[in-house]
Design an enzyme around this catalytic site. Structure first.
Site, short mmCIF file in Angstrom:
data_model
loop_
_atom_site.label_atom_id
_atom_site.label_comp_id
_atom_site.label_asym_id
_atom_site.label_seq_id
_atom_site.Cartn_x
_atom_site.Cartn_y
_atom_site.Cartn_z
N MET A 191 0.19 -1.24 -0.27
CA MET A 191 0.10 -0.05 -0.45
C MET A 191 0.70 0.97 0.09
O MET A 191 1.60 1.48 0.73
CB MET A 191 -1.22 0.02 1.11
CG MET A 191 -1.85 -0.90 0.89
SD MET A 191 -3.50 -1.37 2.67
CE MET A 191 -2.15 -1.34 4.70
N GLU A 192 0.98 2.25 -1.54
CA GLU A 192 1.45 3.41 -1.32
C GLU A 192 1.31 4.20 -0.28
O GLU A 192 0.27 4.31 0.34
CB GLU A 192 1.62 3.63 -2.43
CG GLU A 192 2.42 4.88 -3.19
CD GLU A 192 2.12 5.63 -4.41
OE1 GLU A 192 0.59 5.75 -3.85
OE2 GLU A 192 2.70 6.62 -4.49
N GLN B 74 7.94 -4.06 -6.10
CA GLN B 74 6.99 -4.43 -7.05
C GLN B 74 6.96 -3.38 -8.18
O GLN B 74 7.57 -2.07 -7.86
CB GLN B 74 5.51 -3.81 -5.86
CG GLN B 74 4.52 -3.99 -7.39
CD GLN B 74 3.02 -3.85 -6.92
OE1 GLN B 74 2.73 -2.48 -6.73
NE2 GLN B 74 2.22 -4.55 -6.53
N CYS C 88 -3.16 -0.97 -10.58
CA CYS C 88 -3.76 0.65 -9.87
C CYS C 88 -4.12 1.59 -10.36
O CYS C 88 -4.82 1.65 -11.91
CB CYS C 88 -2.22 1.14 -9.57
SG CYS C 88 -2.80 2.67 -9.13
N ASN D 26 -7.83 -11.79 -2.66
CA ASN D 26 -7.39 -10.53 -1.91
C ASN D 26 -8.78 -9.43 -1.88
O ASN D 26 -8.95 -9.13 -3.11
CB ASN D 26 -5.90 -9.32 -2.43
CG ASN D 26 -5.98 -7.96 -2.50
OD1 ASN D 26 -5.93 -7.60 -3.21
ND2 ASN D 26 -6.15 -7.21 -0.92
N ARG E 25 -5.68 -2.87 3.89
CA ARG E 25 -6.35 -2.11 5.00
C ARG E 25 -6.97 -2.87 6.70
O ARG E 25 -6.29 -2.17 7.27
CB ARG E 25 -7.33 -1.07 4.88
CG ARG E 25 -6.98 -0.15 3.24
CD ARG E 25 -8.16 0.39 2.33
NE ARG E 25 -8.83 -1.15 1.73
CZ ARG E 25 -9.65 -0.65 0.89
NH1 ARG E 25 -10.50 -0.19 1.26
NH2 ARG E 25 -10.58 -1.42 0.28
C1 LIG Z 1 -3.80 3.79 0.45
C2 LIG Z 1 -3.22 2.65 -0.48
C3 LIG Z 1 -2.62 2.43 -1.62
C4 LIG Z 1 -1.90 1.26 -2.75
N1 LIG Z 1 -1.20 0.97 -3.05
C5 LIG Z 1 -0.98 -0.28 -4.19
C6 LIG Z 1 0.13 -0.31 -4.26
O1 LIG Z 1 1.43 0.36 -4.08
N2 LIG Z 1 0.38 -1.53 -5.39
C7 LIG Z 1 -0.52 -2.66 -5.27
O2 LIG Z 1 -0.13 -3.71 -5.62
N3 LIG Z 1 -1.29 -2.27 -4.49
C8 LIG Z 1 -1.90 -1.38 -4.33
N4 LIG Z 1 -3.27 -0.96 -3.29
C9 LIG Z 1 -4.27 -1.83 -2.73
C10 LIG Z 1 -3.80 -3.35 -1.87
O3 LIG Z 1 -2.47 -3.37 -2.53
C11 LIG Z 1 -4.82 -3.92 -1.95
O4 LIG Z 1 -5.11 -4.51 -3.26
C12 LIG Z 1 -6.26 -3.27 -1.72
O5 LIG Z 1 -6.29 -2.59 -0.76
C13 LIG Z 1 -7.60 -4.46 -1.47
O6 LIG Z 1 -6.97 -5.00 -0.35
P1 LIG Z 1 -7.84 -4.40 0.97
O7 LIG Z 1 -9.53 -4.76 0.58
O8 LIG Z 1 -7.49 -5.52 2.06
O9 LIG Z 1 -7.04 -3.21 1.36
C14 LIG Z 1 -3.06 0.21 -2.52
C15 LIG Z 1 -4.53 0.70 -1.41
C16 LIG Z 1 -4.25 1.63 -0.78
C17 LIG Z 1 -6.07 1.72 -0.05
#
Ligand SMILES: Cc1cc2nc3c(=O)[nH]c(=O)nc-3n(C[C@H](O)[C@H](O)[C@H](O)COP(=O)(O)O)c2cc1C
Length: 332
Positions: free
Chosen positions: A30-31, A84, A114, A218, A243
């Site tokens: 998560m960025e 990544q 993304c 996921n 999250r």
């Molecule tokens: C703030 C934020 C930043 C994210 N940055 C990335 C990232 O850099 N690379 C990526 O593959 N997914 C990124 N994601 C997606 C997450 O890896 C994940 O796929 C997404 O949050 C769904 O999972 P969750 O429902 O458990 O949160 C990001 C999600 C959030 C909320």
């Protein structure tokens, strides 16, 4: 209770080297959240089998090794952390992967999920889901360049999941060693409930087209009990949590049967995280990061019946006030 398969380590194979994840639960990248500091305080809490860096964007030039090193931090041998990468084409991929391997990356993950307009409009991230051939070329180039395994993280589609099977088969055929499916569409952003049947479909499609590529599910794993439910309902090989790991960094360990954290442990985590941030960044960065955590945090039940206090913490402008609040919340 977790099933036997769920508890087995997971091994994936690269062109030269293989990699074994000690557990099948993954911390989602998560960025702005899961940087090296965050990973280094969360991984020791247990239950995490693998994690990777936030996305490192490849654009006009290869990404310099020192930039990758900043994302990557220090190589861990207990729980593999991959690098990544996100690219709109195969240019600069080979050189960037060589740099990532020199940093110690035990695997490379390619981001095709993304949804951000700034990425999508440059035809990267989830925009690639409209171009399975171009995706496959990126994967094939990465696999040829890397000695370590190359995995893919993708969404189910842009506006619908009509091309999911085609995309999965294309990237599997191109040599992806593992596919993480975020069970949302690009148009859903992060807000809609995830649609886990797409994960089950991915497992079935890959089996049907003869590619035994592990599928990591996921999306919307919110509490520890969702982990077993996702394994059971989808047949996936692993589960990735985003999250909810910020809300409760013990979710992985709890999914493996560990007790929920006490309020004192939850506060201890906040202080450990603050100390780790302050060791490398300013107090103002630390305060912002703790606000980010506080927005989500539910570990130890610290905010039960205290939502107004959470709101006040988020509005506050003093790091010390926040730390004092947490100290008091633990009764100390
Ligand atoms: C703030 C934020 C930043 C994210 N940055 C990335 C990232 O850099 N690379 C990526 O593959 N997914 C990124 N994601 C997606 C997450 O890896 C994940 O796929 C997404 O949050 C769904 O999972 P969750 O429902 O458990 O949160 C990001 C999600 C959030 C909320």
């Amino acid at each position: 209770m977790p099933t036997l398969t769920e508890l087995h380590p997971l091994t994936i194979h690269g062109r030269v080297r293989s990699l074994t994840f000690p557990d099948r639960l993954f911390l989602a990248p998560m960025e702005g959240i899961t940087d090296a500091v965050f990973r280094d305080v969360v991984i020791p809490l247990g239950g995490i089998g693998g994690a990777c860096t936030e996305f490192v964007r490849i654009s006009a030039n290869p990404v310099p090794e020192k930039v990758i090193r900043r994302y990557f931090g220090v190589a861990r041998c207990d729980v593999p952390v991959g690098v990544q990468l996100m690219a709109a084409d195969a240019q600069n991929l080979t050189v960037t992967i060589a740099s990532a391997e020199r940093c110690g990356a035990p695997w490379i993950d390619l981001n095709f999920g993304c949804p951000a307009p700034v990425v999508f409009n440059k035809c990267a991230g989830s925009a690639m889901l409209a171009k399975p051939d171009a995706m496959a070329l990126i994967v094939r180039t990465a696999v040829a360049a890397a000695t370590v395994p190359v995995s893919v993280k993708m969404r189910a589609g842009i506006t619908d999941a009509g091309r999911l099977a085609e995309v999965l088969c294309a990237v599997a055929e191109a040599g992806a060693a593992m596919i993480t499916l975020h069970a949302r569409l690009r148009i859903h952003g992060y807000h809609q409930p995830a649609h886990w049947p797409w994960i089950a479909e991915a497992v079935a499609v890959l089996r049907r087209c003869g590619h035994h590529v592990p599928v990591i599910g996921n999306g919307a794993v919110d509490v520890a009990s969702d982990v077993g439910r996702m394994f059971g309902e989808t047949g996936c090989d692993g589960v990735m949590i985003g999250r909810a790991a910020l809300a409760d960094p013990w979710i992985f360990a709890c999914a493996r049967g560990a007790p929920a954290p006490t309020p004192a442990q939850a506060v201890g985590f906040v202080f450990a995280y603050a100390a780790a941030i302050r060791a490398v960044r300013s107090d103002s960065v630390c305060h912002n990061k703790l606000k980010q955590l506080t927005r989500w945090y539910r570990a130890g039940g610290l905010f039960v019946d205290r939502e107004a206090e959470r709101t006040a913490l988020l509005r506050g402008d003093q790091l010390d006030d926040m730390l004092t609040w947490y100290q008091t919340a633990a009764g100390g």
